[in-house]
Design a protein around this motif. Structure first.
Motif, PDB file in Angstrom:
ATOM      1  N   THR A 136       0.805  -1.228   0.000  1.00  0.00           N
ATOM      2  CA  THR A 136       0.000   0.000   0.000  1.00  0.00           C
ATOM      3  C   THR A 136       0.835   1.274   0.000  1.00  0.00           C
ATOM      4  OG1 THR A 136      -0.159  -0.170   2.402  1.00  0.00           O
ATOM      5  CG2 THR A 136      -1.969  -1.108   1.101  1.00  0.00           C
ATOM      6  N   SER A 137       1.875   1.326   0.827  1.00  0.00           N
ATOM      7  CA  SER A 137       2.648   2.576   0.924  1.00  0.00           C
ATOM      8  C   SER A 137       4.133   2.279   1.118  1.00  0.00           C
ATOM      9  CB  SER A 137       2.121   3.441   2.069  1.00  0.00           C
ATOM     10  OG  SER A 137       2.146   2.709   3.282  1.00  0.00           O
ATOM     11  N   PRO A 138       4.792   1.700   0.117  1.00  0.00           N
ATOM     12  CA  PRO A 138       6.210   1.356   0.258  1.00  0.00           C
ATOM     13  C   PRO A 138       7.105   2.586   0.221  1.00  0.00           C
ATOM     14  CG  PRO A 138       5.488   0.944  -1.982  1.00  0.00           C
ATOM     15  CD  PRO A 138       4.260   1.328  -1.202  1.00  0.00           C
ATOM     16  N   ASP A 139       8.269   2.485   0.867  1.00  0.00           N
ATOM     17  CA  ASP A 139       9.259   3.553   0.780  1.00  0.00           C
ATOM     18  C   ASP A 139       9.914   3.563  -0.599  1.00  0.00           C
ATOM     19  OD1 ASP A 139       8.879   4.323   3.472  1.00  0.00           O
ATOM     20  OD2 ASP A 139      10.178   2.688   4.135  1.00  0.00           O
ATOM     21  N   ILE A 140      10.194   2.389  -1.122  1.00  0.00           N
ATOM     22  CA  ILE A 140      10.807   2.249  -2.440  1.00  0.00           C
ATOM     23  C   ILE A 140       9.901   1.386  -3.310  1.00  0.00           C
ATOM     24  CG2 ILE A 140      12.826   1.472  -3.736  1.00  0.00           C
ATOM     25  CD1 ILE A 140      13.417   3.776  -1.847  1.00  0.00           C
ATOM     26  N   ARG A 141       9.561   1.902  -4.489  1.00  0.00           N
ATOM     27  CA  ARG A 141       8.741   1.129  -5.420  1.00  0.00           C
ATOM     28  C   ARG A 141       9.576   0.818  -6.661  1.00  0.00           C
ATOM     29  NH1 ARG A 141       3.419   0.041  -5.935  1.00  0.00           N
ATOM     30  NH2 ARG A 141       2.845   1.518  -4.295  1.00  0.00           N
ATOM     31  N   LEU A 142       9.599  -0.469  -7.023  1.00  0.00           N
ATOM     32  CA  LEU A 142      10.326  -0.932  -8.199  1.00  0.00           C
ATOM     33  C   LEU A 142       9.341  -1.341  -9.288  1.00  0.00           C
ATOM     34  CD1 LEU A 142      12.893  -3.191  -6.327  1.00  0.00           C
ATOM     35  CD2 LEU A 142      13.328  -0.911  -7.253  1.00  0.00           C
ATOM     36  N   HIS A 143       9.815  -1.276 -10.527  1.00  0.00           N
ATOM     37  CA  HIS A 143       8.963  -1.629 -11.664  1.00  0.00           C
ATOM     38  C   HIS A 143       9.802  -2.451 -12.641  1.00  0.00           C
ATOM     39  CE1 HIS A 143       5.733  -0.979 -14.674  1.00  0.00           C
ATOM     40  NE2 HIS A 143       6.739  -1.020 -15.536  1.00  0.00           N
ATOM     41  N   ILE A 144       9.345  -3.659 -12.967  1.00  0.00           N
ATOM     42  CA  ILE A 144      10.035  -4.478 -13.957  1.00  0.00           C
ATOM     43  C   ILE A 144       9.127  -4.688 -15.161  1.00  0.00           C
ATOM     44  CG2 ILE A 144       9.351  -6.657 -12.846  1.00  0.00           C
ATOM     45  CD1 ILE A 144      12.098  -7.768 -13.886  1.00  0.00           C
ATOM     46  N   HIS A 145       9.703  -4.473 -16.327  1.00  0.00           N
ATOM     47  CA  HIS A 145       8.971  -4.617 -17.592  1.00  0.00           C
ATOM     48  C   HIS A 145       9.713  -5.641 -18.440  1.00  0.00           C
ATOM     49  CE1 HIS A 145       7.785  -3.671 -21.738  1.00  0.00           C
ATOM     50  NE2 HIS A 145       6.697  -3.134 -21.225  1.00  0.00           N
ATOM     51  N   ILE A 146       9.006  -6.685 -18.883  1.00  0.00           N
ATOM     52  CA  ILE A 146       9.607  -7.711 -19.741  1.00  0.00           C
ATOM     53  C   ILE A 146       8.844  -7.763 -21.056  1.00  0.00           C
ATOM     54  CG2 ILE A 146      10.165 -10.150 -20.018  1.00  0.00           C
ATOM     55  CD1 ILE A 146      10.505 -10.388 -17.041  1.00  0.00           C
ATOM     56  N   ALA A 147       9.547  -7.513 -22.156  1.00  0.00           N
ATOM     57  CA  ALA A 147       8.991  -7.645 -23.500  1.00  0.00           C
ATOM     58  C   ALA A 147       9.778  -8.740 -24.207  1.00  0.00           C
ATOM     59  CB  ALA A 147       9.097  -6.325 -24.263  1.00  0.00           C
ATOM     60  N   GLU A 148       9.144  -9.917 -24.411  1.00  0.00           N
ATOM     61  CA  GLU A 148       9.819 -11.101 -24.918  1.00  0.00           C
ATOM     62  C   GLU A 148      10.997 -11.446 -24.000  1.00  0.00           C
ATOM     63  OE1 GLU A 148       8.330 -12.926 -26.942  1.00  0.00           O
ATOM     64  OE2 GLU A 148       6.795 -11.443 -27.403  1.00  0.00           O
ATOM     65  N   ASP A 149      12.257 -11.264 -24.464  1.00  0.00           N
ATOM     66  CA  ASP A 149      13.375 -11.622 -23.593  1.00  0.00           C
ATOM     67  C   ASP A 149      14.116 -10.403 -23.047  1.00  0.00           C
ATOM     68  OD1 ASP A 149      14.529 -10.753 -25.902  1.00  0.00           O
ATOM     69  OD2 ASP A 149      15.991 -12.378 -26.061  1.00  0.00           O
ATOM     70  N   LYS A 150      13.591  -9.206 -23.280  1.00  0.00           N
ATOM     71  CA  LYS A 150      14.244  -7.983 -22.818  1.00  0.00           C
ATOM     72  C   LYS A 150      13.569  -7.497 -21.539  1.00  0.00           C
ATOM     73  CE  LYS A 150      15.440  -3.249 -24.105  1.00  0.00           C
ATOM     74  NZ  LYS A 150      15.297  -2.163 -25.111  1.00  0.00           N
ATOM     75  N   ALA A 151      14.364  -7.401 -20.483  1.00  0.00           N
ATOM     76  CA  ALA A 151      13.843  -6.961 -19.185  1.00  0.00           C
ATOM     77  C   ALA A 151      14.453  -5.626 -18.802  1.00  0.00           C
ATOM     78  CB  ALA A 151      14.133  -8.003 -18.117  1.00  0.00           C
ATOM     79  N   THR A 152      13.615  -4.754 -18.257  1.00  0.00           N
ATOM     80  CA  THR A 152      14.073  -3.460 -17.750  1.00  0.00           C
ATOM     81  C   THR A 152      13.567  -3.306 -16.322  1.00  0.00           C
ATOM     82  OG1 THR A 152      13.942  -2.490 -19.973  1.00  0.00           O
ATOM     83  CG2 THR A 152      14.101  -0.970 -18.117  1.00  0.00           C
TER      84      THR A 152
END
Length: 503
Positions: A136-152
């Protein structure tokens, strides 16, 4: 100027070009348009300004690693190779959002669990302790995006979606998203050169966003906080400089008018306008659109009528017929922009649009149409040197996907999808990979067990305010605590708003 790094601004489908133009005006470099996002480069100040000043961004992400993800083990190992002590403290909480477009990964939440697993395991191996997870209210929020085999993998610098400006005190049913409202206004080309009218204003979103654009005011002025304020490298002095910078603001010499037949909506809009301290620029009154009369001065009209989905009227098609009649007889010499959903509704307007732009409004695939109102015949209008659309507008329309005539409009996303998450697709779990399903369930059970005490983390660290969900600000950090009721400093009557830290 500080060291530049890559950033990603997320937005709604159809607003990418508008967002790119905003970033250009902001001074960002290496701007590239993608699908529901625009990438760019800038320094820390640019990241702060992007969060504060962009009208059409949903969130600003800072990539920290790009890698190939051929399997779940790849995700785990690549994430674990990052030194997470640079980003997360043992007493910090974190969360991971994930978006996946891949044949290899069928569960977006499974990917998020693998990222959390890698981070927690690294801390345990090094310290025998681990940071907690907070959804609900994290200090640090991460975001991972995977398109086929490419991850960011990215740090989310915004936190709560940027469409949540902070001025909305109350809402009506099915309110227009603030980012979408700002995008529509910017698409129209209006920057405050004439009066502005919304004859079906609801809670006043278009009115307030129009005033912010007319004054070139930063929509982030109302925000309680941004996620980057909890980062280890947060520069409070630099952010104060960005927050208090009003050098690009301008005077608005015209006026904004809002009307609605529903008195409850009028009162709601008035409360929101007052919360934004924009009562000198905006007038809201009760009035049925059928009673709309010709404005005294040149004006633009932008409105979002009911679609017959979440909001309806006793006779929806008659309402649109009335809209066309009022535009034709009481809005000559001006232009109107209408966002709606059903082809049959547009047909009832009975006027020829000069521009059609497909846009998503939450879960609905809508169209924004421009109507240029002129007296007499089209041939006479053109013979006087007038044009319905420029060559640039013609090219832009040709590049966009056109709706088929008389098509059946369908929802593209789940009906209950929240507006602020409209930039992220919904994924359902499939049972096509038994081993992956089993691993997902085992990983989830482990985290459920590990995080069973997460609900008590506020007691452990004791600084978070339960009512507001953010840390009280310490005046020693260089600026005063924000106003408890609104989340922003009280505004000075002379200028309409005050500097950060004014007493």
């Amino acid at each position: 100027m500080g060291q530049e790094f890559k950033l990603i601004a997320k937005t709604f489908m159809g607003l990418e070009s508008v967002l790119a133009e905003e970033l250009t005006n902001l001074g960002a470099n290496n701007i590239e348009i993608g699908r529901r996002m625009v990438s760019f480069t800038g320094d820390k100040e640019m990241m702060y300004r992007a969060n504060m000043q962009l009208h059409t961004a949903i969130r600003i992400l800072k990539p920290i690693k790009e890698f190939k993800a051929l399997s779940a083990d790849d995700v785990y190992e690549q994430v674990k190779a990052i030194d997470w002590s640079d980003y997360i403290g043992l007493k910090s909480t974190f969360a991971v959002d994930s978006v996946v477009f891949s044949e290899e990964f069928k569960h977006s939440k499974f990917v998020a669990y693998k990222v959390k697993d890698a981070i927690v395991d690294q801390f345990r191996e090094r310290t025998n302790m681990r940071p907690n997870v907070s959804v609900t209210s994290p200090d640090i929020r991460l975001h991972i995006h995977i398109a086929e085999d490419k991850a960011t993998l990215c740090l989310d610098s915004s936190g709560e979606s940027l469409h949540r400006r902070g001025y909305r005190q109350e809402s009506v049913e099915a309110p227009l998203n603030e980012v979408l409202a700002a995008g529509i206004i910017l698409m129209s080309g209006w920057r405050g050169e004439t009066d502005f009218i919304d004859p079906m204003c609801g809670s006043g979103t278009l009115l307030i966003e129009a005033a912010l654009i007319a004054h070139n005011m930063a929509p982030g002025l109302f925000r309680k906080e941004f996620a980057f304020e909890k980062w280890n490298d947060f520069d409070a002095e630099l952010f104060d400089k960005v927050y208090n910078d009003d050098s690009e603001e301008r005077e608005f010499k015209h006026h904004i008018y809002g009307y609605d037949v529903d008195m409850k909506a009028v009162n709601t809009a008035l409360r929101n306008v007052r919360a934004a301290s924009l009562t000198n620029d905006i007038t809201v009154q009760q009035q049925d659109f059928k009673d709309f009369t010709e404005p005294e001065k040149p004006a633009i009209m932008i409105t979002n009528p009911p679609y017959g989905e979440r909001i309806s009227t006793p006779n929806l098609l008659e309402t649109y017929k009335m809209i066309g009649e009022r535009l034709k007889h009481a809005f000559q010499g001006n232009e109107a922009w209408i966002l709606s959903y059903r082809e049959e509704c547009f047909d009832q307007i009975g006027l020829r649009p000069s521009i059609k732009i497909p846009l998503y409004n939450g879960a609905l695939e809508c169209e924004l149409r421009r109507y240029q109102m002129f007296g007499g015949k089209l041939s006479d209008f053109r013979s006087e040197g007038n044009i319905l659309k420029t060559e640039e507008e013609k090219r832009a329309m040709a590049e966009k996907h056109r709706f088929k005539k008389n098509r059946e409009f369908k929802k593209r996303l789940e009906e209950n999808e929240a507006n602020e998450e409209g930039d992220i697709r919904s994924f359902v779990f499939h049972s096509t990979r038994r081993q992956e399903d089993k691993e997902f369930r085992e990983t989830r059970r482990r985290f459920d067990k590990d995080d069973s005490d997460n609900r008590g983390y506020k007691k452990s660290f004791g600084k978070r305010d339960d009512r507001r969900g953010y840390d009280k600000r310490d005046s020693k950090r260089g600026y005063d605590k924000r106003d408890d009721r609104r989340g922003y400093e009280r505004r000075d009557n002379k200028k309409g708003y005050g500097k950060r830290g004014d007493k």
